[in-house]
Design an enzyme around this catalytic site. Sequence first.
Site, PDB file in Angstrom:
ATOM      1  N   PHE B 122       0.854  -1.179   0.000  1.00 53.48           N
ATOM      2  CA  PHE B 122       0.000   0.000   0.000  1.00 53.48           C
ATOM      3  C   PHE B 122       0.894   1.234   0.000  1.00 53.48           C
ATOM      4  O   PHE B 122       1.827   1.325   0.802  1.00 53.48           O
ATOM      5  CB  PHE B 122      -0.893   0.010   1.240  1.00 53.48           C
ATOM      6  CG  PHE B 122      -1.810   1.192   1.292  1.00 53.48           C
ATOM      7  CD1 PHE B 122      -3.019   1.186   0.609  1.00 53.48           C
ATOM      8  CD2 PHE B 122      -1.449   2.332   2.010  1.00 53.48           C
ATOM      9  CE1 PHE B 122      -3.859   2.290   0.636  1.00 53.48           C
ATOM     10  CE2 PHE B 122      -2.290   3.441   2.042  1.00 53.48           C
ATOM     11  CZ  PHE B 122      -3.505   3.419   1.354  1.00 53.48           C
ATOM     12  N   PRO B 127       8.068  11.715  -0.603  1.00 50.79           N
ATOM     13  CA  PRO B 127       9.129  12.526   0.015  1.00 50.79           C
ATOM     14  C   PRO B 127       8.574  13.775   0.712  1.00 50.79           C
ATOM     15  O   PRO B 127       9.068  14.163   1.766  1.00 50.79           O
ATOM     16  CB  PRO B 127      10.028  12.897  -1.161  1.00 50.79           C
ATOM     17  CG  PRO B 127       9.848  11.771  -2.136  1.00 50.79           C
ATOM     18  CD  PRO B 127       8.416  11.329  -1.979  1.00 50.79           C
ATOM     19  N   ALA B 129       5.322  14.094   1.664  1.00 54.52           N
ATOM     20  CA  ALA B 129       4.086  13.779   2.386  1.00 54.52           C
ATOM     21  C   ALA B 129       4.282  12.577   3.296  1.00 54.52           C
ATOM     22  O   ALA B 129       4.182  11.435   2.873  1.00 54.52           O
ATOM     23  CB  ALA B 129       2.949  13.513   1.393  1.00 54.52           C
ATOM     24  N   SER B 131       3.736  12.478   7.642  1.00 57.75           N
ATOM     25  CA  SER B 131       2.597  12.648   8.545  1.00 57.75           C
ATOM     26  C   SER B 131       1.493  13.445   7.854  1.00 57.75           C
ATOM     27  O   SER B 131       0.308  13.197   8.059  1.00 57.75           O
ATOM     28  CB  SER B 131       3.035  13.395   9.808  1.00 57.75           C
ATOM     29  OG  SER B 131       4.040  12.667  10.459  1.00 57.75           O
ATOM     30  N   PHE B 155       9.397   4.963   0.953  1.00 52.92           N
ATOM     31  CA  PHE B 155       9.306   4.087   2.138  1.00 52.92           C
ATOM     32  C   PHE B 155       8.172   3.066   2.009  1.00 52.92           C
ATOM     33  O   PHE B 155       7.407   2.863   2.956  1.00 52.92           O
ATOM     34  CB  PHE B 155       9.043   4.905   3.417  1.00 52.92           C
ATOM     35  CG  PHE B 155      10.088   5.910   3.776  1.00 52.92           C
ATOM     36  CD1 PHE B 155      11.381   5.841   3.281  1.00 52.92           C
ATOM     37  CD2 PHE B 155       9.788   6.947   4.670  1.00 52.92           C
ATOM     38  CE1 PHE B 155      12.348   6.779   3.639  1.00 52.92           C
ATOM     39  CE2 PHE B 155      10.741   7.882   5.042  1.00 52.92           C
ATOM     40  CZ  PHE B 155      12.027   7.815   4.521  1.00 52.92           C
ATOM     41  N   ARG B 242      -4.358  -0.597  12.034  1.00 50.39           N
ATOM     42  CA  ARG B 242      -3.491  -0.232  13.164  1.00 50.39           C
ATOM     43  C   ARG B 242      -3.445  -1.256  14.291  1.00 50.39           C
ATOM     44  O   ARG B 242      -2.388  -1.443  14.890  1.00 50.39           O
ATOM     45  CB  ARG B 242      -3.868   1.153  13.707  1.00 50.39           C
ATOM     46  CG  ARG B 242      -3.220   2.239  12.895  1.00 50.39           C
ATOM     47  CD  ARG B 242      -3.444   3.629  13.410  1.00 50.39           C
ATOM     48  NE  ARG B 242      -3.040   4.555  12.368  1.00 50.39           N
ATOM     49  CZ  ARG B 242      -3.829   5.450  11.801  1.00 50.39           C
ATOM     50  NH1 ARG B 242      -5.086   5.590  12.194  1.00 50.39           N
ATOM     51  NH2 ARG B 242      -3.371   6.233  10.851  1.00 50.39           N
ATOM     52  N   GLU B 363       2.468   3.846   9.969  1.00 51.60           N
ATOM     53  CA  GLU B 363       0.989   3.866  10.045  1.00 51.60           C
ATOM     54  C   GLU B 363       0.499   4.953  10.997  1.00 51.60           C
ATOM     55  O   GLU B 363      -0.403   4.754  11.798  1.00 51.60           O
ATOM     56  CB  GLU B 363       0.432   2.485  10.402  1.00 51.60           C
ATOM     57  CG  GLU B 363       0.644   1.542   9.223  1.00 51.60           C
ATOM     58  CD  GLU B 363      -0.265   0.325   9.212  1.00 51.60           C
ATOM     59  OE1 GLU B 363      -1.361   0.398   9.795  1.00 51.60           O
ATOM     60  OE2 GLU B 363       0.140  -0.661   8.586  1.00 51.60           O
TER      61      GLU B 363
END
Lengths: 261, 385
Positions: B122, B127, B129, B131, B155, B242, B363
């Site tokens: 997902f 870079p 964006a 948090s 990431f 989460r 997350e």
Amino acid sequence: MNVIVCLKQVPGTAQVKIDPETNTLIREGIENVINPFDTYALEEGVRLKERFGGKVTAMSMGPPQAEGALREAVSLGADEAILLSDKAFAGADTWATAYTLASAVNKLGQYDIIICGRQTLDGDTGQVGPELSEMLEVPFVAYVSRIEEIADGQMRVQRMVEEGHEVIEAPLPTVITVVKEINVPRLPSLRGIVKSKSAVIPVWTVPDLGVDQSRVGLAGSFTKVIKVFFPQRVCQGEIFQGELGNQVECLMGKLKDAGLV
Amino acid sequence: MEYFLTEEQKTIKSLARRIAEERILPVRAELDETEEFPWAIMKDLADADMFRVFVPEEYEGLGGGCLELCLVVEELSRVCSAIATCYAVNALGSFTLIDYGTEEQRRKYLPDIAGGKKLTAFAVTEPTAGSDVSAIKTTAEKVEGGYVLNGTKQFITNGGEAEIYTVIALTDKARGVRGASAILVEKDTPGFSFGKKEKKMGIRASATRELIFRNCFVPEENLIAKPGMGFLLAMKLFDHSRPGIGAQAVGIAQGALEVAVDYTRQRIQFGQPLISLPVVQDILGEMATQVEAARALVYAAARMVDSGAKKVTEESAMAKVFASDVAMKVTTDAVQICGGTGYMRDFPLEKMMRDAKITQIYEGSNQILRNAIAIELRKRKARTE
Ligand SMILES: Cc1cc2nc3c(=O)[nH]c(=O)nc-3n(C[C@H](O)[C@H](O)[C@H](O)COP(=O)(O)OP(=O)(O)OC[C@H]3O[C@@H](n4cnc5c(N)ncnc54)[C@H](O)[C@@H]3O)c2cc1C
């Protein structure tokens, strides 16, 4: 490809105790598992089915709780399982066990290959596989480490011998015993476990097999276990610790004291 | 603690533990060193039906939910949370499809996901964006028959290894976050490539890569739900996923606790095992209490998600925040009471401590999530006034 895998339920640890009175294994409070060597037999059977189609039937002779081992076999890929269980089967030696298994195989009818583990963890004899083939009057290969090819009613296998490997061809049907080098058994799958919980496992008794009572169990056994014991440890080993130089010195001192050097 | 799991849940948990101990334990240190993607373990997990756990039965899954997923993730993480990450992120990459995909989309992708034949990922982070998810720049311009993607994601877990990617991109730049959409992109689509593989502090056997889109065309039918729903879908997804990060944290903490108990029982100082010292007992007692509290919160949040509750933002954020802080504290304390040995790389604790850190970051960082919890508190108060 119809495969029959013969497996035994054994105590799950090599550290079982022996009852000094009766000379039998103390099985209470010990978890039972599929004999580890038989897990390779089952895995190889399932792989043959995956390669050639057909089905795998797991078969075990034992007390009613041996059903647990057969359920586990279903969770690991066996399509069907049959338990051979009757009070009269109790106390069987390898000969009586092989006779009982052979009778069940004959009752099942058509098969291409029977796979057994090389030996059991508790009995350790390694005889049931070869005896079974004798009774069924089919070829036998022991210590198979690889099934190379199966085609035109023939199979070619590698078997482990002390000096290396032998390649052997045999016509089907054949009985083989397998060594642990042959594969890495899979873990059960969740769907397999679900299936195994509801699997119907028929129990075949003396009347079902139509065998002669005097040829099964203790009555049909030519051998008798008189005593089971741990060998007495006659001499103790000694481990030297510390610097390597000191260890060598200690060792030389001991050898000199003993008049060996 | 008794959590009254069903027979099926107990089976899932115990099989996951068996895989972790028999297959993962022997290779975890090596995989941490080499940072190799654990394909052999992914195969073991697939063979054991672990990828079916979170997929509905109609698509060859076992129909489990968030709790079942948590049980697997916890057990895998107890031994190696890097491998647990490679596994768990498949749920992250599938939930949007499961919850909002069309029948055709589900039929096309879910059976392969359930069978573990295709891994998923997902991608929202960029870079610029992190948090601030609303700052994404990747665009998906509407063209005849589909969309053309341009931009870079950063990431992304399972990047390069996964076959199926759910990507959040702007289909309408002018509308900002309201112009974001969720789009399925398959590996090997022309114009879709991968950037560098990150070198990480922890969870090193998991792969984290950049996704690069250069005029990458995907057909219309790859859009999930309606255009403009992407941001909302991402937020809903994280609400559901989460507790899984919480479970990862609980697993790491449990593993560390067990190692610490074993070691302090064996280690003799001042003529007695360390575990006999009141100071050490105090730390171990606190560790165990924290781990159990985290587990209870994670399971409760997962059950709430599975109940179909409309709003679980607070609860799932709490489970993730609390459990990840526990994992960091428990692994740090475990290293502490195991002293120099605990600090060594051939002892498992230092890896657990490195692995724990990420659970506080991804997350939604714990700061952002505490913020989100506070916002909910405020909203609720405002509603009752
Ligand atoms: C190993 C790894 C795997 C990842 N996998 C994925 C993935 O698969 N898919 C994906 O889309 N993303 C993934 N991410 C991205 C991850 O979700 C982000 O790193 C995370 O959301 C934080 O964003 P950032 O790193 O840009 O930090 P920043 O946003 O730059 O934040 C830095 C620090 O500032 C704090 N901070 C920032 N804004 C605020 C605020 N408003 N209030 C309070 N504190 C604030 C944060 O708490 C944080 O500690 C992954 C990241 C890592 C490291």
